[in-house]
Design an enzyme around this catalytic site. Structure first.
Site, short mmCIF file in Angstrom:
data_model
loop_
_atom_site.label_atom_id
_atom_site.label_comp_id
_atom_site.label_asym_id
_atom_site.label_seq_id
_atom_site.Cartn_x
_atom_site.Cartn_y
_atom_site.Cartn_z
N GLY A 49 0.81 -1.22 0.00
CA GLY A 49 0.00 0.00 0.00
C GLY A 49 0.84 1.26 0.00
O GLY A 49 0.39 2.31 0.45
N SER B 135 4.70 -5.58 -2.23
CA SER B 135 4.96 -4.18 -2.52
C SER B 135 5.74 -3.51 -1.38
O SER B 135 6.84 -3.94 -1.06
CB SER B 135 3.63 -3.45 -2.80
#
Length: 434
Positions: free
Chosen positions: A202, A274
């Protein structure tokens, strides 16, 4: 009136779908052309990648939905005009063909993943998604096995740490970011089982721990692993390195408490997608470093391995990434270059700050169509890693985007099996010596 409205809605929807289909094929050129790489509007790039990732991973679901929309538009009389017909033939039919092509592309990744399994010395063979039980499950992208128990929202911070977090942010709700979920097999094991600790992505500024990833579903339901998903404080309210402190605190909780849930505190593998991949690497690289575990310096924070899914192993590879990390994540106008180098896993390897005995095995996945974390990041990380150790495996998926691992698709199914096999091989020597 209703017919005209349905015609307009269909034209807009089909046109947007055609544009995003082009973006799915050419994400890098699309991002450059739209100018969404700039740090101030990087959120648009994230939204684009999320959209094209789902389009790439669930094309058959999209195809079915498009057919339903066409039928609904026809029923409402929207095709009583010539423009919707032109859009249908010129844009919507090519988009539907592209959906079939995206699905075919995913199937090609099986050979790549099987080749990786073989190169790792594994004799495992990938289960084909067309096997009836799995085919039925892939119809439901959020399918989860029944034989799994979830223990949600366990606070991993101490009372004083929670108070400090609230005082620093002046927000009592920040305490809900200092929690984790534990997933265990429904049937208890007679011996402690290995643990996978996942940190969500995120871009360090958003995200949720509430996703039970496909690879975790296989590890927990088939191999008896214990999975832990953590939340952590987010920027800009809590600037980095608050994220790293929280990850360390979650790992401390696992080391002290996971045995209650049947997990082995001596065998913990970190995973992250991520930004979570960056935090997993940093947590592993700073194992037992008292600077990053204040108040629990004596707690062993060593781990057995790291799994990175589209992992952001480089926070300063280009001016956009570097500026974004400074402005939005660290919330500082500038910092010493040495600070950025320290908190960039790739830079730490390139500067040879990591000795072989401080590196654990890594399994990384990277997508060539990923516009958020370029595939070159994974390749450079592996090249730098190999200068120190040969325990880094990189899987490059030629047609995958940034978020390919969240829901069931043929690609995520094969990738989950590779992770499952890698984890088995990692745990096997430890299990034999117990």
């Amino acid at each position: 009136m209703l017919a005209g409205l349905s015609a307009v809605c269909y034209i807009l929807w089909a046109s947007l779908g055609a544009v995003m289909t082009v973006g799915t094929f050419f994400p890098h050129a699309f991002a450059e052309h739209c100018g969404v790489r700039h740090p101030k509007i990087r959120g648009m790039l994230m939204l684009m990648e999320v959209h094209v990732s789902f389009r790439s991973e669930m094309p058959m679901h999209l195809l079915v939905f498009k057919c339903l929309v066409v039928k609904l538009t026809a029923w409402l009389g929207g095709f009583g005009y010539w423009v919707p017909w032109m859009v249908y033939y010129a844009l919507d039919i090519p988009t539907m063909v592209a959906c079939v092509f995206f699905f075919w592309e995913m199937l090609q990744d099986k050979a790549i993943i099987q080749q990786t399994l073989t190169s790792l010395g594994s004799t495992d063979t990938l289960t084909h998604f067309m096997d009836l039980p799995w085919l039925l499950r892939l119809v439901n992208p959020a399918w989860r096995p029944d034989q799994v128990l979830k223990y949600p929202n366990i606070c991993y911070a101490t009372h004083d740490e929670v108070k400090d977090a609230i005082r620093q942010t002046n927000n009592v709700d920040v305490q809900y970011k200092l929690r984790l979920d534990v997933y265990t097999p429904a049937q208890p094991s007679k011996k402690l089982r290995p643990v996978i600790l996942h940190c969500h992505g995120g871009a360090w500024i958003k995200g949720t721990k509430d996703i039970f990833y496909p690879y975790q579903k296989l590890l927990v339901s088939q191999d008896g692993w214990v999975a832990v998903n953590i939340a952590y404080r987010l920027a800009p309210e809590s600037p980095y390195p608050a994220h790293l402190y929280d990850y360390k605190r979650a790992l401390r909780w696992v080391k002290k408490n996971i045995h209650v849930f049947g997990g082995d505190p001596n065998f913990v593998v970190l995973a992250g997608d991520s930004a979570g991949g960056h935090l997993s690497a940093m947590t592993a690289m700073t194992a037992n470093d008292p600077e990053w575990q204040p108040g629990f310096e004596d707690v062993d924070t060593s781990v057995r391995g790291v799994i990175g899914l589209s992992a952001a192993m480089d926070i300063q590879g280009d001016q956009y990434r570097k500026q974004f990390f400074l402005d939005r994540v660290m919330v500082q106008a500038s910092v010493e270059q040495s600070v950025l180098d320290y908190h960039s896993p790739l830079a730490r390897l390139q500067k040879k700050e990591m000795a072989d005995n401080k590196l654990v095995p890594y399994l990384l996945f990277a997508g060539q169509r990923d516009a958020l974390v370029d595939v070159s990041v994974g390749r450079h990380f592996k090249a730098a890693f190999q200068q120190v150790s040969n325990e880094c495996s990189l899987v490059v998926l030629p047609t995958s985007h940034h978020i390919w691992y969240i829901f069931w698709s043929p690609r995520s199914f094969y990738g989950a099996q590779l992770i499952q096999s890698w984890c088995r091989r990692l745990h096997l020597p430890y299990d034999k010596n117990k």
